[in-house]
Design an enzyme around this catalytic site. Structure first.
Site, mmCIF file in Angstrom:
data_model
loop_
_atom_site.group_PDB
_atom_site.id
_atom_site.type_symbol
_atom_site.label_atom_id
_atom_site.label_comp_id
_atom_site.label_asym_id
_atom_site.label_seq_id
_atom_site.Cartn_x
_atom_site.Cartn_y
_atom_site.Cartn_z
ATOM 1 N N ASP A 254 -9.937 -10.425 13.219
ATOM 2 C CA ASP A 254 -8.446 -10.889 14.070
ATOM 3 C C ASP A 254 -8.344 -12.298 13.513
ATOM 4 O O ASP A 254 -9.326 -12.838 13.096
ATOM 5 C CB ASP A 254 -8.559 -10.608 15.503
ATOM 6 C CG ASP A 254 -7.064 -10.417 16.060
ATOM 7 O OD1 ASP A 254 -6.175 -10.868 15.311
ATOM 8 O OD2 ASP A 254 -6.939 -10.012 16.878
ATOM 9 N N TRP A 255 -7.342 -13.182 13.738
ATOM 10 C CA TRP A 255 -6.713 -14.181 13.295
ATOM 11 C C TRP A 255 -7.928 -15.202 13.825
ATOM 12 O O TRP A 255 -7.968 -15.713 14.840
ATOM 13 C CB TRP A 255 -5.317 -14.448 13.969
ATOM 14 C CG TRP A 255 -5.027 -16.076 13.252
ATOM 15 C CD1 TRP A 255 -5.529 -17.080 13.735
ATOM 16 C CD2 TRP A 255 -3.916 -16.029 12.322
ATOM 17 N NE1 TRP A 255 -4.660 -18.109 13.153
ATOM 18 C CE2 TRP A 255 -3.729 -17.518 12.171
ATOM 19 C CE3 TRP A 255 -3.061 -15.242 11.482
ATOM 20 C CZ2 TRP A 255 -2.915 -18.087 11.393
ATOM 21 C CZ3 TRP A 255 -1.904 -15.611 10.853
ATOM 22 C CH2 TRP A 255 -1.990 -17.225 10.854
#
Length: 721
Positions: A254-255
């Site tokens: 994820d980011w």
């Protein structure tokens, strides 16, 4: 394909391999020329948030025609519950219990996104969530593993189609792996403590379903799980996901979640974070640059292996080949105009919105209303074409939306619809608009109050400590109820909530979630009986935040409560002695039951369940047990009932839930019509995973229910020998 992948990997430099493992947002990475130069040099394998076929083709041309090896880019985007045509939030989709319709919605979203150059979405989110305080419950399939698995399968198949190389399909990404929905206190990104028996039996099944459906990619979560961040969890990613489940696509962080292992206190610095991420099996890093900056050095130091790098690159290339990007890297730039917000897409959006809405209350058959009824249409969500779209709608356009007000005017006529919002937005505390509300109610026969929460109040990082309606909405509802007119409450929200203090004020309650682009027409069709409600809750509604987390598949305590074993706090005698009230598992204020149980939902007709029977009361391993019941429409209109099958293993080597959903059927019946519903229950569906991941089916006594929800139904018993 595998031969082509191997040949390509053999030609790649280490820098080009690492480049394939890096994804950036061009707007964050640098100037347009800096992005092109990085792509030209083989330093990037994917971009996210680049929108528009022309822009995508321009950067893809650099990758394919100007880089040394011509490897195309993957273009990612959050297409969560629609691209331009917005469908109900995923929690609402789950409330439809309609796998085919959810699949159709995902296919439409894929088509619209692909027309603008996107070939990869970061969906579906299939985190089991049992705490409505957590804002991202809006994006989940709710509390149950089977329903989340249904959403996973439907959305993966919808996004990816039968052939991922079809230019109108996009790669799906199952997220967030794993346990993200179990955040302590419902606070986003928070620690999760998940014993392995829960990991395997509650949180893993939806990911197993996604892998079985052929999901192209999987995303690791932000949370730590039992002390190890999800993006650094070697056993969970490299072991369970890749080895045990046989996932052959690639895993993306994820980011910046790899870099964030430093904030967790698990990685000492960026270099250490890169080592932990790749060691765990995360193949591509999103946003942060620890792989780009440190993998070469880590390889030289022997802290990671070339085998891991090659495996990651092969997985990424495999997905690119499956997408057909090597043969057809460019997008037809004329597609978008004919694809976006197509009338057929709006029809599906309206139908899914109708089927997602749940009728929770309908005293004295207040609904449906007759066309031409004088309606006071009040509340802050009546005319909110943006807010009705819900969370994660980067590419939705409020100008496409049909609001409740617009739909009421079109269907019921402006002369029969008296609009007064009362509050400008849901958090508005000013009651200045209440005078106009009173005037509207005075002219009407029925009040329809559309309340809830704005889109910004649910979704990522939008957790709440309290589940009550915000602003002065409670006062607005109290005002409406005080005028002696019947009140219909419509709730647009991203989570269960708002009803414990207000449900008594309304004769009918229709829970609409955030319904998307076609919210208005869907609600009007339901309110006026053009459609009949069929939605069922995918999540338990608590009486208040003090009951959270709450879910139907809980364990039986040693001192379970029942209706005779607890006394409400207001009824306790003064100076009651310590044990006079008994000792059972409940709270003095809320008791032990929820406000509305999992699987609950009313219709404009009624259904009677009768004559449960089994093909046998004793079965052996490998047998198939058939469970029958008769469902009868005892009302006056045709309706669809979602018939649910639950079981309970009474004694296990590990304690088992009081009920587990095993299957469901959508049954449409005309007035007076009966149908025998048959479920086939295989014995291997009666087992569970041990903490070591091994699946066991244990003999013994089982209960089985055919039911309209998790709190009711017809019960029978059988023995597994």
């Amino acid at each position: 394909m595998e031969k082509k992948i191997q040949e390509l990997v053999s030609k790649m430099t280490l820098e080009e391999k690492i480049g394939q493992m890096c994804q950036v947002d061009p707007g964050v990475f640098g100037s347009e020329e800096e992005v092109k130069e990085a792509v030209r040099n083989g330093q990037l394998g994917s971009l996210l948030n680049l929108i528009g076929a022309e822009k995508v083709n321009a950067i893809q041309k650099v990758a394919v025609e100007e880089s040394r090896l011509g490897i195309p880019l993957m273009i990612g985007r959050d297409v969560i519950h629609g691209y331009r045509t917005i469908f109900p939030i995923p929690l609402g989709m789950a409330a439809s219990w309609n796998e085919e319709l959810v699949k159709e919605a995902a296919a439409i979203a894929a088509k619209e996104a692909a027309s603008e150059g996107i070939n990869w979405t970061f969906a579906p989110m299939i985190d089991v969530s049992r705490d409505p305080r957590w804002g991202r419950i809006a994006e989940s399939g709710g509390e149950d593993p089977l329903i989340n698995a249904m959403v996973a399968r439907a959305m993966v198949q919808g996004f990816q189609g039968e052939d991922l190389s079809d230019p109108m399909t996009i790669a799906a990404c199952a997220k967030h792996y794993i346990g993200y929905g179990a955040a302590e206190g419902g606070r986003d990104y928070n620690t999760t403590i998940i014993p392995d028996i829960y990991l395997y039996n509650v949180y893993l099944p939806s990911f197993r379903a996604a892998v079985d459906a052929g999901v192209a990619t999987v995303m690791t979560a932000f949370n730590d799980i039992n002390g190890i961040p999800a993006s650094g969890h070697q056993r969970n990613v490299r072991g369970i996901l890749k080895q045990d489940l046989g996932f052959d696509g690639f895993v993306v962080s994820d980011w910046a979640s790899i870099q964030e292992m430093m904030a967790h206190g698990y990685a000492a610095d960026e270099k250490h974070a890169a080592q932990l991420g790749l060691s765990a099996g995360v193949d591509m890093e999103m946003a942060s640059r620890t792989y780009a900056n440190h993998l070469q050095e880590l390889l030289e130091e022997g802290k990671i292996t070339m085998e891991w790098i090659d495996d990651a690159v092969k997985r990424i290339l495999r997905v690119k080949f499956r997408l057909g990007l090597f043969d057809h890297p460019y997008v037809d730039e004329s597609l978008a105009d004919s694809v976006l917000v197509h009338p057929q897409h709006l029809t599906v959006a309206r139908k899914l919105a109708e089927e997602s809405m749940v009728l929770l209350k309908n005293n004295n058959d207040l609904l449906p209303l007759k066309k031409g009824t004088k309606v006071a249409l009040i509340g802050p969500m009546v005319d909110q074409p943006y807010e009705q779209l819900g969370t994660w709608i980067f590419d939705g356009n409020e100008n496409d939306s049909k609001s409740v007000l617009e739909a009421f005017y079109e269907y019921n006529g402006e002369s029969n619809t008296f609009f007064a919002e009362g509050l400008k937005y849901t958090r508005d505390k000013s009651t200045k608009g209440f005078a106009e509300v009173e005037k509207a109610i005075a002219k009407s026969d029925v009040v329809v109050a559309v309340v809830g929460e704005e889109a910004i109040l649910s979704g990522e990082a939008k957790s709440l400590a309290e589940l009550d309606f915000v602003g002065a909405q409670n006062q607005l509802l109290q005002l409406a109820a005080s005028k002696g007119k019947p009140v219909v409450m419509v709730v647009m929200s991203g989570r269960p909530g708002g009803l414990y203090k207000t449900q008594h004020l309304a004769g009918a309650i229709l829970y609409a979630w955030h319904p998307g682009t076609m919210a208005g027409p869907a609600l009007v069709n339901l309110i006026f009986g053009e459609s009949v409600p069929s939605g069922k809750l995918p999540v338990t509604f608590p009486k208040g935040e003090g009951q959270a987390p709450i879910y139907y598949a809980h364990k039986m305590s040693g001192r379970p409560a029942d209706s005779s074993s607890w006394t409400h706090i207001d009824d306790i005698p003064v100076k009651a002695v310590q044990h006079s009230l008994g000792n059972t598992n409940h709270t003095l204020d809320y008791g032990f039951t929820p406000l509305y149980p999992f699987g609950y939902g009313l219709s404009y007709t009624t259904f009677e369940y009768s004559d449960i029977s089994l093909s046998s009361d004793k079965i052996k391993m490998g047998d198939v047990l058939k469970v029958f019941a008769t469902i009868t429409n005892t009302g006056k209109v045709q309706g669809t009932e979602i018939v649910q099958l639950y079981t309970r293993d009474l004694v296990g080597s590990y304690t088992r839930p009081v009920k587990e959903l095993k299957d469901f059927r959508r049954v449409t019946l005309k007035p007076g019509e009966s149908k025998t519903v048959t479920f086939e229950l295989k014995t291997d569906e009666l087992g569970f995973y041990l903490p070591d991941g091994n699946y066991v089916v244990e003999p013994g006594e089982f209960h089985v229910w055919i039911a309209p929800n998790a709190a009711e139904g017809l019960q029978s018993e059988f023995w597994l020998e």
